[in-house]
Design an enzyme around this catalytic site. Structure first.
Site, PDB file in Angstrom:
ATOM      1  CG  ASN A  13      -1.694   1.258   1.401  1.00 55.43           C
ATOM      2  OD1 ASN A  13      -1.848   2.028   0.457  1.00 55.43           O
ATOM      3  ND2 ASN A  13      -2.201   1.511   2.601  1.00 55.43           N
ATOM      4  CE  LYS A  15       0.013   3.448   4.591  1.00 56.77           C
ATOM      5  NZ  LYS A  15       0.010   3.609   6.028  1.00 56.77           N
ATOM      6  CG  HIS A 100      -5.716   2.439   4.890  1.00 57.78           C
ATOM      7  ND1 HIS A 100      -5.269   3.397   5.782  1.00 57.78           N
ATOM      8  CD2 HIS A 100      -4.758   1.487   4.835  1.00 57.78           C
ATOM      9  CE1 HIS A 100      -4.079   3.031   6.220  1.00 57.78           C
ATOM     10  NE2 HIS A 100      -3.740   1.875   5.676  1.00 57.78           N
ATOM     11  CD  GLU A 102      -2.764   5.900   6.396  1.00 62.51           C
ATOM     12  OE1 GLU A 102      -2.732   5.938   5.162  1.00 62.51           O
ATOM     13  OE2 GLU A 102      -1.885   5.332   7.081  1.00 62.51           O
ATOM     14  CD  GLU A 172      -3.767  -2.132   7.179  1.00 63.32           C
ATOM     15  OE1 GLU A 172      -2.693  -2.494   6.693  1.00 63.32           O
ATOM     16  OE2 GLU A 172      -4.281  -1.031   6.963  1.00 63.32           O
ATOM     17  N   GLY A 178       2.161   2.534  10.654  1.00 66.82           N
ATOM     18  CA  GLY A 178       3.149   3.596  10.493  1.00 66.82           C
ATOM     19  C   GLY A 178       3.822   4.018  11.782  1.00 66.82           C
ATOM     20  CB  SER A 218       4.705  -1.606  11.994  1.00 64.18           C
ATOM     21  OG  SER A 218       4.346  -0.245  12.153  1.00 64.18           O
ATOM     22  N   GLY A 239       2.679  -1.085   4.250  1.00 58.19           N
ATOM     23  CA  GLY A 239       2.846   0.330   3.915  1.00 58.19           C
ATOM     24  C   GLY A 239       4.314   0.658   3.692  1.00 58.19           C
ATOM     25  N   GLY A 240       4.945   1.181   4.720  1.00 60.24           N
ATOM     26  CA  GLY A 240       6.325   1.669   4.625  1.00 60.24           C
ATOM     27  C   GLY A 240       7.286   0.700   3.948  1.00 60.24           C
TER      28      GLY A 240
HETATM   29  P1  PGA Z   1       2.627   0.397   7.600  1.00 62.17           P
HETATM   30  O1  PGA Z   1       1.209   0.645   6.898  1.00 62.17           O
HETATM   31  O2  PGA Z   1       3.136  -0.919   7.089  1.00 62.17           O
HETATM   32  O3  PGA Z   1       3.469   1.561   7.153  1.00 62.17           O
HETATM   33  O4  PGA Z   1       2.386   0.389   9.064  1.00 62.17           O
HETATM   34  C1  PGA Z   1       0.315  -0.422   6.712  1.00 62.17           C
HETATM   35  C2  PGA Z   1      -0.941   0.109   6.093  1.00 62.17           C
HETATM   36  O5  PGA Z   1      -1.334   1.236   6.408  1.00 62.17           O
HETATM   37  O6  PGA Z   1      -1.563  -0.568   5.249  1.00 62.17           O
END
Ligand code: PGA
Length: 258
Positions: A13, A15, A100, A102, A172, A178, A218, A239-240
């Site tokens: 993802n 973002k 998501h 966010e 999640e 994040g 994460s 994500g990251g």
């Molecule tokens: P993250 O994000 O791996 O950076 O924690 C996961 C996500 O938001 O899908």
């Protein structure tokens, strides 16, 4: 356990990251690394709308599938700034992230709109990755199951058994996104198993066994193997760590070997 009954899916993802040249460069780097996952683990990159066409073209003929990060529920019309499911499939997009945290947190997404988007995505032939998860204060209050169970019920409301089977759920925990704070493998397993039990209660065990449930929050090159080894964790939404080809590949390989 019943992991053979469903598809393992590792999805990045991205973002709001990467310009088109950067997207092409990252996907070109990922492509050869993950080629061996073909037929074992589905590899997906969910990218910003502006990168979709570049991403589809760059990954053509490879085993990487492309996803969007949101979709509107109406087919067309006066919805300034929105993108429909048909617009996505026309480009060659196959997955879409829906709900998501966010989007729930910053853009007014509710379980009702998540449900509408999920139905629109399925109707157009997209595979929805529906995100659920509790806030930190909800976990601390001991109401994680209540929150996640309610989200699953409302987000999947009205889906046929066939549609539910095609839907991917990403668990999640919001406090882990994040933040560098990962749920322990046991915490992830507990909630993913609970989500599967909820789906079994809504449909039946066969549907529950067929649904891919990812963990996200994460997940990285260090902790992925332990998380992915759990019987109810069928993949990851990353994500990251999906923004670095090598890190993303370590996670894909953990799923291939898991
Ligand atoms: P993250 O994000 O791996 O950076 O924690 C996961 C996500 O938001 O899908």
């Amino acid at each position: 356990m019943n992991k053979d009954l469903r598809k393992a899916i590792i999805a990045g993802n991205w973002k709001m990251n990467k310009t088109r040249p950067e997207a092409k460069e990252l996907l070109e780097a990922i492509k050869p690394l993950v080629a061996n996952a073909q037929g074992k683990v589905e590899v997906v990159a969910c990218v910003p709308f502006t990168n979709l066409e570049t991403a589809v073209n760059t990954t053509a003929g490879s085993n990487i599938k492309i996803g969007a990060e949101n979709v509107h529920f109406e087919k067309s019309g006066a919805f300034t700034g929105e993108i429909s499911a048909d617009m996505l499939t026309e480009i060659g997009v196959t997955y879409v992230v829906i709900g998501h945290s966010e989007r729930r947190q910053y853009f007014g997404e509710t379980d009702e709109t998540v449900n509408k988007r999920t139905k629109a995505a399925l109707a157009a032939g997209l595979i929805p990755i529906v995100c659920v998860g509790e806030l930190l204060n909800e976990r601390e209050a001991g109401i994680t199951s209540e929150i996640v169970g309610k989200q699953v019920k409302l987000d999947l409301a009205g889906l046929t058994a066939d549609e539910a089977k095609k839907t991917v759920i990403a668990y999640e925990p919001v406090w882990a996104i994040g933040t560098g704070k990962t749920a322990t493998a046991d915490q992830a397993e507990e909630v993913c198993a609970f989500i599967r039990a909820t789906i079994a209660s809504l449909y039946d065990q066969a549907v529950a066994d067929a649904v891919t449930i990812q963990y996200g929050g994460s997940m990285n090159a260090k902790n992925c193997a332990e998380l992915l080894a759990k019987p109810n964790v069928d993949g990851g939404l990353i994500g990251g760590a999906s923004l670095k080809a090598d890190d993303f590949n370590v996670i894909v390989q953990a799923a291939v070997n898991g």
